[in-house]
Design an enzyme around this catalytic site. Structure first.
Site, PDB file in Angstrom:
ATOM      1  CB  ALA A 229      18.182  38.177 -23.866  1.00  0.00           C
ATOM      2  CG  ASN A 230      14.807  39.481 -28.179  1.00  0.00           C
ATOM      3  OD1 ASN A 230      14.051  40.297 -27.667  1.00  0.00           O
ATOM      4  ND2 ASN A 230      14.463  38.206 -28.374  1.00  0.00           N
TER       5      ASN A 230
END
Ligand code: FMN
Length: 423
Positions: A229-230
């Site tokens: 993810a970010n």
């Protein structure tokens, strides 16, 4: 925060003929309100000043009145003023109420609904949009009481510009609490006014237009429990979807996993991965506008494990083979049903504008909104996951650098730009 004075940062026509009720409260930054009055008036706005008793300890009503070319209102219990204009008319006969500087005290009173002087009474009685430019010692700004008040006021629909990082005029302390510069406040006033134009809503400038907005991160699974993810929160994309809807557009928001509530008046499609996001965006075509804000993962895991990958003694970490994700902006920018206006966001950590310009051509976009997401970008709290943003809007033959603003303000300014381009 230094603000360059290029004319591209403000749009004079929005302020022309607008009536700003400027409340000056008692902070050392009150001296900057004198320049603020000048900046607002040179863009065609009229400024009606109200000063608290505290403000008059820092600057004189004489100087304020001379620059505003209007009477300065200071008293709640003034028979003459009450017969002449009256506090309720002061609160209503304007297009926007601006409090600059906004002290910790006036924020606390507003959050509580207290009305013990003219300024606070106007702030409770007004039905106009309200914008605050807080200014205070950094310790006062981060105090839990001020944070609570800020949250309460934001929940009540009050907008904020600043404060920024800097050195305090009186104590020399560094930190967040310095009032936004006059030109930044002017830009925020314009953004607020353009979002609350009477033409907004079903008869707004974007009524009859369809818009697709993407927002948030994507989650790319590694196995049933892990993913890549970010840090994207979705705040900017969600704010843009809401701002376009307020201007009358029929908006489909394709959102990655976020903790935000769905914006009002917007159809939301929730997705997890880049592939799902691409499919949802293509399913929402045709549209007039596409604003691709999501921080889409560039890569996904090539072979997603069907069961949780186990840690085996002596075997070390498993190799992760990545494969490229679809480029959603490029797909939309070159699609047979390409929307009339395609806007992409570019999160950059270096050479922000140069890289943004390259992306504009490569992706077939009309605008790239480039933001510097590096740790040293100067935006308090960081752009990704934070509430503020500083962007450069790069067009095929234009480039506008906006001052650091709340993401809601960036959204309002961008929605207004989109509406003017489609006109
Ligand atoms: C020299 C000096 C500077 C001040 N600067 C600030 C300030 O920048 N921000 C703030 O919230 N209060 C500041 N204060 C405190 C306010 O003036 C005080 O809380 C006052 O009651 C505010 O009244 P008002 O909100 O009605 O204007 C300062 C006080 C002094 C004496």
């Amino acid at each position: 925060m230094p603000v360059s004075q290029s004319s591209s940062e403000t749009s004079p026509e929005i302020l022309s003929g607008k009536r700003i009720l400027l409340i000056i409260s008692g902070g050392i930054a009150a001296y900057k309100s004198l320049d603020l009055i000048r900046r607002l008036r040179e863009r065609g706005a009229s400024v009606r000043p109200v000063m608290t008793a505290g403000a008059q300890a820092f600057i004189t009503p004489l100087a304020v009145g001379a620059l505003a070319a209007d009477k300065v209102f200071t008293e709640l219990f003034s028979r003459e003023d009450e017969q002449d204009v009256g506090h309720i008319r002061l609160a209503r006969e304007c297009d926007l109420v601006l409090v600059a500087p906004a002290t910790a005290n006036i924020m606390a009173k507003m959050a509580q609904g207290l009305t013990d002087d003219l300024a606070s009474t106007i702030l409770l009685a007004t039905d106009r949009p309200v914008l605050l430019a807080p200014a205070m010692n950094p310790k006062m700004w981060v105090h839990p009481a001020t944070r609570r008040n800020r949250e309460t006021l934001a929940g009540d629909g009050i907008a904020f510009v600043g404060p920024g990082l800097g050195e305090m005029a009186e104590s020399g302390e560094r930190g967040e609490g310095r009032m936004a510069e006059p030109l930044e406040i002017v830009a925020a006033v314009e953004a607020r006014l353009s979002a609350t134009r009477p033409t907004s809503g079903p008869n707004g400038p974007l009524s009859g237009r369809r818009a697709i907005v993407t927002s948030g991160p994507t989650h790319e699974p590694i196995d049933p429990v892990r993913y890549i993810a970010n840090r994207s929160s979705g705040r900017q994309g969600h704010a843009i979807a809401a701002a376009l809807a307020r201007l009358g557009a029929e908006v489909t928001l394709v959102s990655g996993p976020v903790t935000l509530a769905d914006p009002k008046g917007v159809a939301v499609v929730h997705v997890q991965t880049a592939v799902e996001m691409r499919d949802a965006v293509l399913a929402a075509l045709p549209a007039d506008i596409a604003v691709m804000v999501a921080a889409v993962a560039d890569w996904r895991v090539a072979d997603i494990a069907g069961a949780k990958i186990k840690k085996a003694p002596g075997e070390g970490p498993p190799p992760l083979q990545l494969t490229e994700n679809p480029d959603i902006l490029k797909t939309v920018g070159h699609h047979a049903q390409r929307p009339r206006l395609v806007v992409g966001f570019a999160a950059e950590t270096d050479d922000t504008v140069a890289n943004g310009r390259l992306k504009l051509a490569r992706k077939g976009a009309d605008f790239i909104v480039a933001n510097d997401v590096s740790a040293g970008s100067g935006v308090a709290g960081g752009v990704m996951g934070g509430t503020r943003n500083r962007v450069t809007v790069i067009g095929r033959d234009s480039e506008e650098s906006w001052p650091e603003l709340d993401k809601d303000m960036v959204a309002e300014k961008l929605a207004a730009l989109i509406a003017s381009r489609l006109d």
